[in-house]
Design a protein around this motif. Sequence first.
Motif, PDB file in Angstrom:
ATOM      1  N   GLN A 121      -0.191   3.283  -4.594  1.00 29.37           N
ATOM      2  CA  GLN A 121       0.955   4.144  -5.328  1.00 29.37           C
ATOM      3  C   GLN A 121      -0.383   6.247  -6.426  1.00 29.37           C
ATOM      4  O   GLN A 121      -0.235   6.363  -5.529  1.00 29.37           O
ATOM      5  CB  GLN A 121       2.144   4.896  -5.763  1.00 29.37           C
ATOM      6  N   GLN A 122      -0.808   4.463  -7.477  1.00 31.62           N
ATOM      7  CA  GLN A 122      -1.455   5.560  -7.735  1.00 31.62           C
ATOM      8  C   GLN A 122      -2.657   6.061  -8.071  1.00 31.62           C
ATOM      9  O   GLN A 122      -3.432   7.078  -7.925  1.00 31.62           O
ATOM     10  CB  GLN A 122      -1.222   4.797  -9.388  1.00 31.62           C
ATOM     11  N   LEU A 123      -3.604   4.916  -7.023  1.00 30.47           N
ATOM     12  CA  LEU A 123      -5.244   5.062  -7.230  1.00 30.47           C
ATOM     13  C   LEU A 123      -5.735   4.737  -5.757  1.00 30.47           C
ATOM     14  O   LEU A 123      -6.570   5.084  -5.162  1.00 30.47           O
ATOM     15  CB  LEU A 123      -5.480   4.296  -8.021  1.00 30.47           C
ATOM     16  N   GLY A 124      -4.697   4.729  -4.516  1.00 31.36           N
ATOM     17  CA  GLY A 124      -5.115   3.987  -2.695  1.00 31.36           C
ATOM     18  C   GLY A 124      -5.664   2.967  -2.731  1.00 31.36           C
ATOM     19  O   GLY A 124      -5.640   2.731  -1.579  1.00 31.36           O
ATOM     20  N   VAL A 125      -5.780   2.114  -4.051  1.00 30.31           N
ATOM     21  CA  VAL A 125      -6.147   0.352  -3.361  1.00 30.31           C
ATOM     22  C   VAL A 125      -4.975   0.159  -2.185  1.00 30.31           C
ATOM     23  O   VAL A 125      -4.122   0.046  -2.334  1.00 30.31           O
ATOM     24  CB  VAL A 125      -5.972  -0.259  -4.986  1.00 30.31           C
ATOM     25  N   THR A 126      -5.514  -0.738  -1.493  1.00 29.54           N
ATOM     26  CA  THR A 126      -5.297  -1.190  -0.423  1.00 29.54           C
ATOM     27  C   THR A 126      -4.986  -0.423   0.705  1.00 29.54           C
ATOM     28  O   THR A 126      -4.384  -0.756   2.094  1.00 29.54           O
ATOM     29  CB  THR A 126      -3.951  -2.718  -0.780  1.00 29.54           C
ATOM     30  N   ALA A 127      -4.520   1.125   0.405  1.00 33.18           N
ATOM     31  CA  ALA A 127      -4.553   2.110   1.500  1.00 33.18           C
ATOM     32  C   ALA A 127      -5.010   2.374   2.735  1.00 33.18           C
ATOM     33  O   ALA A 127      -4.478   2.472   3.511  1.00 33.18           O
ATOM     34  CB  ALA A 127      -4.217   3.513   1.007  1.00 33.18           C
ATOM     35  N   ASP A 128      -6.040   1.761   2.862  1.00 32.75           N
ATOM     36  CA  ASP A 128      -7.208   2.334   3.743  1.00 32.75           C
ATOM     37  C   ASP A 128      -6.943   0.538   4.161  1.00 32.75           C
ATOM     38  O   ASP A 128      -6.715   0.352   5.320  1.00 32.75           O
ATOM     39  CB  ASP A 128      -8.562   3.200   3.436  1.00 32.75           C
ATOM     40  N   CYS A 129      -8.613   0.270   3.893  1.00 34.00           N
ATOM     41  CA  CYS A 129      -8.475  -0.695   5.034  1.00 34.00           C
ATOM     42  C   CYS A 129      -8.135  -2.816   4.270  1.00 34.00           C
ATOM     43  O   CYS A 129      -8.512  -3.562   5.262  1.00 34.00           O
ATOM     44  CB  CYS A 129     -10.190  -1.559   4.929  1.00 34.00           C
ATOM     45  N   THR A 130      -7.751  -2.618   3.614  1.00 30.40           N
ATOM     46  CA  THR A 130      -7.263  -3.894   2.623  1.00 30.40           C
ATOM     47  C   THR A 130      -8.298  -4.231   2.239  1.00 30.40           C
ATOM     48  O   THR A 130      -8.021  -6.019   1.376  1.00 30.40           O
ATOM     49  CB  THR A 130      -6.028  -4.105   3.367  1.00 30.40           C
ATOM     50  N   CYS A 131      -9.495  -3.967   1.853  1.00 35.63           N
ATOM     51  CA  CYS A 131     -10.164  -5.377   2.247  1.00 35.63           C
ATOM     52  C   CYS A 131     -10.550  -5.750   0.340  1.00 35.63           C
ATOM     53  O   CYS A 131     -10.980  -6.618  -0.352  1.00 35.63           O
ATOM     54  CB  CYS A 131     -12.047  -5.108   2.449  1.00 35.63           C
ATOM     55  N   CYS A 132     -10.414  -5.054  -0.477  1.00 41.26           N
ATOM     56  CA  CYS A 132     -10.293  -4.462  -1.886  1.00 41.26           C
ATOM     57  C   CYS A 132      -8.950  -5.592  -2.665  1.00 41.26           C
ATOM     58  O   CYS A 132      -8.829  -5.829  -3.454  1.00 41.26           O
ATOM     59  CB  CYS A 132     -10.441  -3.239  -2.502  1.00 41.26           C
TER      60      CYS A 132
END
Length: 78
Positions: free
Chosen positions: A30-41
């Motif tokens: 929600q705050q940084l967008g982590v895993t919001a796109d490809c989830t590789c991270c």
Amino acid sequence: MYICICNAVTEKHIEQAVEHGACRMRDLRQQLGVTADCTCCAESARRCLATALENRAGRSWTPVPACAGSVALALEAT
């Protein structure tokens, strides 16, 4: 080091998010967008979150009730 290339999120960003109350992967998304796109991270972000929470706990941090269970879960995931 970059954790999420899609959203240019570094370890420092995750540490800062934890300093501001993030304690779950959902908070980072929600705050940084982590895993919001490809989830590789996801795995790297989980490890970074656990480390940041552990470091904060080492400074006599008492988690707020919403995060209390997440600290243990995040640490178990490493």
